[in-house]
Design a protein around this motif. Structure first.
Motif, short mmCIF file in Angstrom:
data_model
loop_
_atom_site.label_atom_id
_atom_site.label_comp_id
_atom_site.label_asym_id
_atom_site.label_seq_id
_atom_site.Cartn_x
_atom_site.Cartn_y
_atom_site.Cartn_z
N VAL B 371 0.84 -1.20 0.00
CA VAL B 371 0.00 0.00 0.00
C VAL B 371 0.88 1.25 0.00
O VAL B 371 0.68 2.18 -0.80
CB VAL B 371 -0.93 -0.01 1.23
CG1 VAL B 371 -1.68 1.31 1.34
CG2 VAL B 371 -1.91 -1.17 1.14
N VAL B 372 1.88 1.25 0.87
CA VAL B 372 2.74 2.43 1.00
C VAL B 372 3.52 2.68 -0.29
O VAL B 372 3.55 3.79 -0.82
CB VAL B 372 3.71 2.26 2.18
CG1 VAL B 372 4.74 3.38 2.20
CG2 VAL B 372 2.94 2.22 3.49
N PHE B 373 4.12 1.62 -0.85
CA PHE B 373 4.92 1.78 -2.07
C PHE B 373 4.06 2.25 -3.22
O PHE B 373 4.47 3.06 -4.06
CB PHE B 373 5.61 0.46 -2.45
CG PHE B 373 6.70 0.09 -1.48
CD1 PHE B 373 7.46 1.09 -0.88
CD2 PHE B 373 7.00 -1.23 -1.21
CE1 PHE B 373 8.48 0.76 0.00
CE2 PHE B 373 8.01 -1.57 -0.33
CZ PHE B 373 8.75 -0.57 0.28
N ASN B 374 2.82 1.77 -3.26
CA ASN B 374 1.90 2.19 -4.30
C ASN B 374 1.59 3.67 -4.17
O ASN B 374 1.55 4.41 -5.16
CB ASN B 374 0.62 1.36 -4.19
CG ASN B 374 -0.17 1.40 -5.48
OD1 ASN B 374 0.42 1.54 -6.55
ND2 ASN B 374 -1.48 1.30 -5.38
N ALA B 375 1.40 4.10 -2.91
CA ALA B 375 1.04 5.49 -2.67
C ALA B 375 2.18 6.43 -3.07
O ALA B 375 1.94 7.49 -3.65
CB ALA B 375 0.67 5.68 -1.21
N ILE B 376 3.42 6.04 -2.76
CA ILE B 376 4.53 6.95 -3.09
C ILE B 376 5.10 6.65 -4.46
O ILE B 376 6.06 7.26 -4.90
CB ILE B 376 5.64 6.93 -2.02
CG1 ILE B 376 6.22 5.52 -1.88
CG2 ILE B 376 5.11 7.39 -0.67
CD1 ILE B 376 7.38 5.43 -0.90
N GLY B 377 4.52 5.68 -5.15
CA GLY B 377 4.84 5.45 -6.56
C GLY B 377 6.17 4.80 -6.84
O GLY B 377 6.85 5.16 -7.80
N ILE B 378 6.62 3.84 -6.00
CA ILE B 378 7.80 3.07 -6.39
C ILE B 378 7.47 1.59 -6.48
O ILE B 378 6.48 1.15 -5.97
CB ILE B 378 9.01 3.27 -5.43
CG1 ILE B 378 8.59 3.08 -3.97
CG2 ILE B 378 9.64 4.61 -5.67
CD1 ILE B 378 9.76 3.09 -3.00
#
Lengths: 269, 378
Positions: B371-378
């Motif tokens: 979820v976090v990586f998706n949100a910050i786009g990596i």
């Protein structure tokens, strides 16, 4: 009567346990070098000796947990060496064993521990078994609340009593006690002495116990076999053994602790 | 049958009731009373208010038999009768009298009732909450000790760290490598059928590379390590608690957490990322083998495509998760070890709980990372 180590034991109908010329070796270490002894019906027979002299191993051989290399062991007149589990079952139902550290099942409460042999070997109703378990727990002097507790929650002395309650669950006629007072404080230990005597009279037991507790030997044992280096150095009452000329026995019974125990025993008797 | 068991030759315990009298006969011993015990409640007792039981026919009696007699008398007395037992042999009489003492009555009456479902539910709920709080305080305590130990690096115990790196990391190479190799094969194989349909064979490299590096290698490695090492930590510390070794450490002035927990966390934090890299390599290799046999994509083409498909961040995302997983596994394993109370049973239970909990938490953490990586786009 002081018999020599390998004198043949006179077999009679009143001999419950007969050990004849038992030899055991672990690798090259000789544990038993021809052990013979006989336990009569209705007596409290103690096996004494220093740590590591082969007492516990002999007990394990009598109760079919281990096999000696040679010799014969008869319990209730039946040769126990090489019995199959099925053949041994009637014997096992007639004796109770109390292990040194209790060996209570940790997953079960004390009451369940005591009830286990009954559930396993009788067709009695559940409630009746619970009640008998409670009676046995009371007979060993534990408070009623102990039944619902797990062994881990009990003190050392209470655990010993719980183990004894399980050992007498099936009303055995023969009871084996391995170091019944080891690790107990003097007060609990002397309470245990009385308990063993009391139960023996009450239930008509024959008791074979292993101990090096001199108080227990003086106060409870009818006869004592003294084991040294895998041999029976002497058999007799404590009086007879104390008068023995053998240096090892003298050392054992006439050391400072031995004398103290003897004086105590005299005062109490 | 041993000679000490003459009752075996006797008839089973029984109660004979006729117009004249109530007679107890047979061997009242634990092996011979089961039938009688079953039908005792259905016996047709005479209606007299004063009952005399003739027990002279009892040939043997032990505590179980004596208790059966005693309990029968109690039941009759509750119905308002007076009961007298006559003719009992003296040794049996002593036994029966003993069971009539208040201590025995109290013991039988004092058997606690089993708790109802509501009580059990409440107890379970309270237990869950206290467990979570204790886990939190354990993490806090471990962090404090870790900070103290970083402040004084001379106290760091290198030897247990290295030992744990070997057992948790190096010794796990074969199993984690094999598993990820197989996983690479499986993914390539599953992808192959779909990709072939669109003639997009070469994209198998994207599929295997991204799936293994970002998700599967770190996750699979963590799960294997949780099963291999997390459980071992719980069992080791649990056994040490049972044998009071943990208390012994305290008495000689060594903080158990410093000796038993920190080296394990440090070692896993080193070993797990390394294992993950190794698993990445073998996972991709598995995919390569499958791509060649199923899709006719040669090794060179595959590796060529892999360079375009993967960014550095894909690799780092996978590796970056590993230390977090390592901390979860080590902390849960050690915490459950310290939760052991009493006996061997508890060690087994806590070991199981540690594996289930650490795998669960690893997957939850992995989901959170996604979820976090998706949100910050990596």
């Amino acid at each position: 009567m002081l018999s020599a180590s390998s004198a043949p034991v006179v077999a009679s109908a009143d001999t419950v346990i007969e050990v004849c010329d038992v030899r055991t070796r672990f690798g090259t270490a000789v544990v038993h070098d021809g052990v013979s002894l006989g336990v009569r019906r209705g007596e409290i027979f103690a096996l004494a000796g220093a740590s590591g002299c082969g007492k516990s191993t002999l007990l394990r051989e009598i109760i079919l947990l281990q096999r000696p290399e040679s010799g014969s062991i008869r319990v209730f007149g039946k040769d126990v060496i090489g019995l199959s589990d099925e053949e041994a079952l009637p014997l096992r139902r007639h004796w109770g064993v109390m292990f040194e550290r209790g060996a209570l099942f940790g997953a079960l409460t004390v009451a369940e521990n005591v009830g286990l042999p009954l559930r396993e070997h009788t067709r009695l109703g559940d409630r009746f078994i619970d009640e008998i378990a409670a009676v046995k727990i009371a007979l060993t002097g534990l408070p009623p609340s102990a039944g619902a507790r797990h062994p881990a929650e009990l003190s050392g002395g209470m655990r010993k009593r719980a183990a004894l309650a399980r050992a007498i669950a099936l009303d055995p006629s023969l009871l084996f006690l391995d170091e019944p007072t080891a690790g107990l404080d003097p007060l609990s230990a002397s309470g245990f002495d009385d308990l063993v005597r009391h139960l023996k009279d009450l239930l008509g037991l024959t008791i074979l116990m292993i101990t090096h507790d001199l108080d227990l030997l003086w106060r409870v044992a009818d006869r004592v076999a003294f084991m040294v280096d895998g041999r029976i150095a002497g058999v007799g009452t404590m009086q007879e053994l104390a008068g023995s000329e053998l240096p090892l026995i003298r050392e054992y019974f006439h050391g400072p602790r031995g004398r103290g125990a003897r004086e105590q025993a005299w005062k109490r008797r | 049958m041993p000679p000490s068991a003459p009752e075996a030759l006797e008839r089973d315990a029984d109660v004979e009731i006729d117009a004249a009298a109530v007679r107890c006969v047979g061997a009242w011993t634990v092996g011979s009373i089961a039938t009688l015990e079953g039908r005792l409640s259905r016996l047709a007792w005479p209606s007299d208010r004063e009952l005399v039981i003739d027990a002279s026919g009892v040939v043997a009696m032990d505590t179980a038999g004596a208790w059966l007699l005693r309990r029968t008398m109690q039941a009759l007395e509750r119905e308002g009768r007076t009961v007298r037992v006559e003719g009992l042999r003296s040794e049996h009489r002593a036994l029966a009298d003993l069971l009539a003492t208040p201590a025995v009555a109290a013991a039988v009456a004092g058997q606690p009732a089993t708790p109802g479902w509501l009580a059990r539910l409440g107890r379970a709920a309270v237990q869950t909450v206290t467990q979570s709080l204790e886990m939190l305080s354990f993490v806090g305590e471990a962090s404090l000790v870790a900070l103290r130990s970083i402040a004084r690096p001379a106290r760091i115990r290198w030897r247990p760290i290295l030992y744990n790196v070997r057992t948790a990391g190096f010794d796990a190479l074969p199993i984690s490598g094999l598993l990820c190799f197989l996983m690479g094969i499986v993914i390539a194989y599953q992808g192959a059928t779909q990709l072939r349909r669109y003639g997009a064979n070469i994209f198998v490299a994207d599929l295997v590379g991204l799936a293994m590096l970002r998700e599967l290698s770190p996750l699979l490695t963590a799960i294997i390590v949780a099963g291999r090492s997390g459980s071992a930590y719980a069992a080791q510390i649990g056994t040490m608690k049972v044998t009071e070794e943990v208390d012994a450490l305290r008495t000689v002035g060594i903080a158990p957490i410093e000796l038993l927990v920190l080296p394990k966390i440090a070692a896993l934090a080193i070993a797990l990322p390394l294992l993950t890299v190794y698993a990445d390599v073998l996972g991709v290799a598995g995919g390569m083998v499958m791509a060649k046999t199923e899709l006719d994509v040669g090794y060179e083409d595959f590796l060529d495509r892999l360079q375009y498909a993967l960014r550095l961040s894909d690799f780092l995302v996978g590796i970056g998760k590993a230390p977090v997983f390592a901390a979860i596994i080590a902390l849960v394993g050690c915490f459950q070890g310290f939760q052991v109370v009493g006996d061997a049973e508890s060690v087994g239970h806590r070991t199981t709980v540690s594996v289930v909990q650490s795998i669960f938490l690893v997957i939850v953490a992995d989901a959170a990372f996604s979820v976090v990586f998706n949100a910050i786009g990596i």
